[in-house]
Design a protein around this motif. Structure first.
Motif, short mmCIF file in Angstrom:
data_model
loop_
_atom_site.label_atom_id
_atom_site.label_comp_id
_atom_site.label_asym_id
_atom_site.label_seq_id
_atom_site.Cartn_x
_atom_site.Cartn_y
_atom_site.Cartn_z
N UNK A 1 14.36 -1.45 -4.82
CA UNK A 1 14.30 -0.80 -6.14
C UNK A 1 12.97 -0.05 -6.27
N UNK A 2 12.88 1.05 -5.55
CA UNK A 2 11.62 1.81 -5.46
C UNK A 2 11.17 2.36 -6.80
N UNK A 3 12.07 3.00 -7.52
CA UNK A 3 11.69 3.61 -8.80
C UNK A 3 11.19 2.55 -9.78
N UNK A 4 11.87 1.42 -9.82
CA UNK A 4 11.47 0.35 -10.71
C UNK A 4 10.07 -0.17 -10.34
N UNK A 5 9.83 -0.30 -9.05
CA UNK A 5 8.52 -0.76 -8.58
C UNK A 5 7.43 0.23 -8.98
N UNK A 6 7.68 1.50 -8.78
CA UNK A 6 6.69 2.54 -9.14
C UNK A 6 6.43 2.53 -10.63
N UNK A 7 7.49 2.45 -11.44
CA UNK A 7 7.31 2.41 -12.90
C UNK A 7 6.42 1.23 -13.30
N UNK A 8 6.70 0.10 -12.73
CA UNK A 8 5.93 -1.10 -13.05
C UNK A 8 4.48 -0.98 -12.60
N UNK B 1 -13.96 -5.46 -11.29
CA UNK B 1 -12.59 -5.97 -11.43
C UNK B 1 -11.60 -4.82 -11.63
N UNK B 2 -12.00 -3.84 -12.44
CA UNK B 2 -11.14 -2.68 -12.69
C UNK B 2 -10.86 -1.94 -11.38
N UNK B 3 -11.90 -1.68 -10.61
CA UNK B 3 -11.71 -0.97 -9.34
C UNK B 3 -10.89 -1.80 -8.35
N UNK B 4 -11.13 -3.12 -8.32
CA UNK B 4 -10.39 -3.99 -7.41
C UNK B 4 -8.90 -3.98 -7.75
N UNK B 5 -8.58 -4.07 -9.03
CA UNK B 5 -7.17 -4.09 -9.43
C UNK B 5 -6.51 -2.73 -9.25
N UNK B 6 -7.23 -1.67 -9.55
CA UNK B 6 -6.65 -0.34 -9.32
C UNK B 6 -6.43 -0.12 -7.82
N UNK B 7 -7.35 -0.60 -6.99
CA UNK B 7 -7.18 -0.49 -5.54
C UNK B 7 -5.94 -1.26 -5.10
N UNK B 8 -5.76 -2.45 -5.64
CA UNK B 8 -4.58 -3.25 -5.33
C UNK B 8 -3.30 -2.53 -5.72
N UNK B 9 -3.29 -1.94 -6.91
CA UNK B 9 -2.10 -1.23 -7.39
C UNK B 9 -1.85 0.02 -6.54
N UNK B 10 -2.89 0.78 -6.23
CA UNK B 10 -2.70 1.97 -5.38
C UNK B 10 -2.16 1.58 -4.01
N UNK B 11 -2.66 0.48 -3.47
CA UNK B 11 -2.17 0.00 -2.19
C UNK B 11 -0.68 -0.32 -2.27
N UNK B 12 -0.28 -0.96 -3.37
CA UNK B 12 1.13 -1.29 -3.56
C UNK B 12 1.99 -0.04 -3.72
N UNK B 13 1.48 0.94 -4.43
CA UNK B 13 2.20 2.20 -4.57
C UNK B 13 2.38 2.84 -3.20
N UNK B 14 1.33 2.79 -2.38
CA UNK B 14 1.41 3.32 -1.01
C UNK B 14 2.52 2.61 -0.24
N UNK B 15 2.63 1.31 -0.42
CA UNK B 15 3.68 0.55 0.27
C UNK B 15 5.07 1.00 -0.15
N UNK B 16 5.24 1.29 -1.44
CA UNK B 16 6.54 1.77 -1.92
C UNK B 16 6.87 3.11 -1.26
N UNK B 17 5.92 4.03 -1.26
CA UNK B 17 6.19 5.34 -0.67
C UNK B 17 6.39 5.26 0.85
N UNK B 18 5.69 4.33 1.48
CA UNK B 18 5.90 4.13 2.91
C UNK B 18 7.33 3.65 3.17
N UNK B 19 7.78 2.73 2.32
CA UNK B 19 9.15 2.22 2.44
C UNK B 19 10.18 3.33 2.24
#
Length: 140
Positions: free
Chosen positions: A63-70, A86-104
């Motif tokens: 469910x790529x679109x749902x993951x990106x929306x979230x 903390x803000x940069x760490x969490x944004x980095x985590x989220x960007x990494x996850x977005x990268x994983x979605x697009x890689x998938x």
């Protein structure tokens, strides 16, 4: 707790609504001068991490679109943090996850774009967590 029922019982839309609720709560606390409270800041971090985990579950289900929306909503909530580390760490985590979605989705250009954003933030706070794993998966 209402948040948990929305997350586990009623799907992505309710999950995003729950994050919106937390975001509105933060805005209310800001108006009251309480946005920097340790409890609220901890809650924001917890919710962003929970959204990241939920997005990983959505990704596993294709469910790529749902993951990106979230993840976009989680990134918006992370911006409410007052601790820049903390803000940069969490944004980095989220960007990494977005990268994983697009890689998938095999959109390597967007995956690379987001993993580079994640890395630039991670370098600022001197952490690379699992960014190198994402890079190797993307084959950059």
């Amino acid at each position: 707790d209402v948040y948990k029922r929305q997350v586990h019982g009623e799907g992505r839309k309710k999950y995003i609504e729950a994050l919106s609720f937390v975001e509105k709560m933060v805005e209310s606390k800001q108006r009251q001068g309480l946005a920097k409270s340790k409890a609220l800041q901890t809650e924001i971090g917890y919710r962003v991490r929970a959204a990241n985990r939920q997005a990983a579950e959505l990704l596993a289900k294709g469910k790529h679109k749902h993951a990106i929306d979230l993840l976009r909503k989680a990134k918006s909530l992370a911006k409410k943090l007052h601790d820049n580390q903390e803000k940069m760490a969490l944004k980095s985590l989220v960007y990494n996850s977005i990268a994983c979605v697009y890689r998938e989705k095999l959109d390597i250009k967007l995956a690379q774009y987001y993993v580079e954003k994640a890395i630039s933030l991670a370098k600022l706070i001197e952490t690379t967590d699992n960014l190198s794993i994402t890079l190797s998966l993307i084959h950059i």
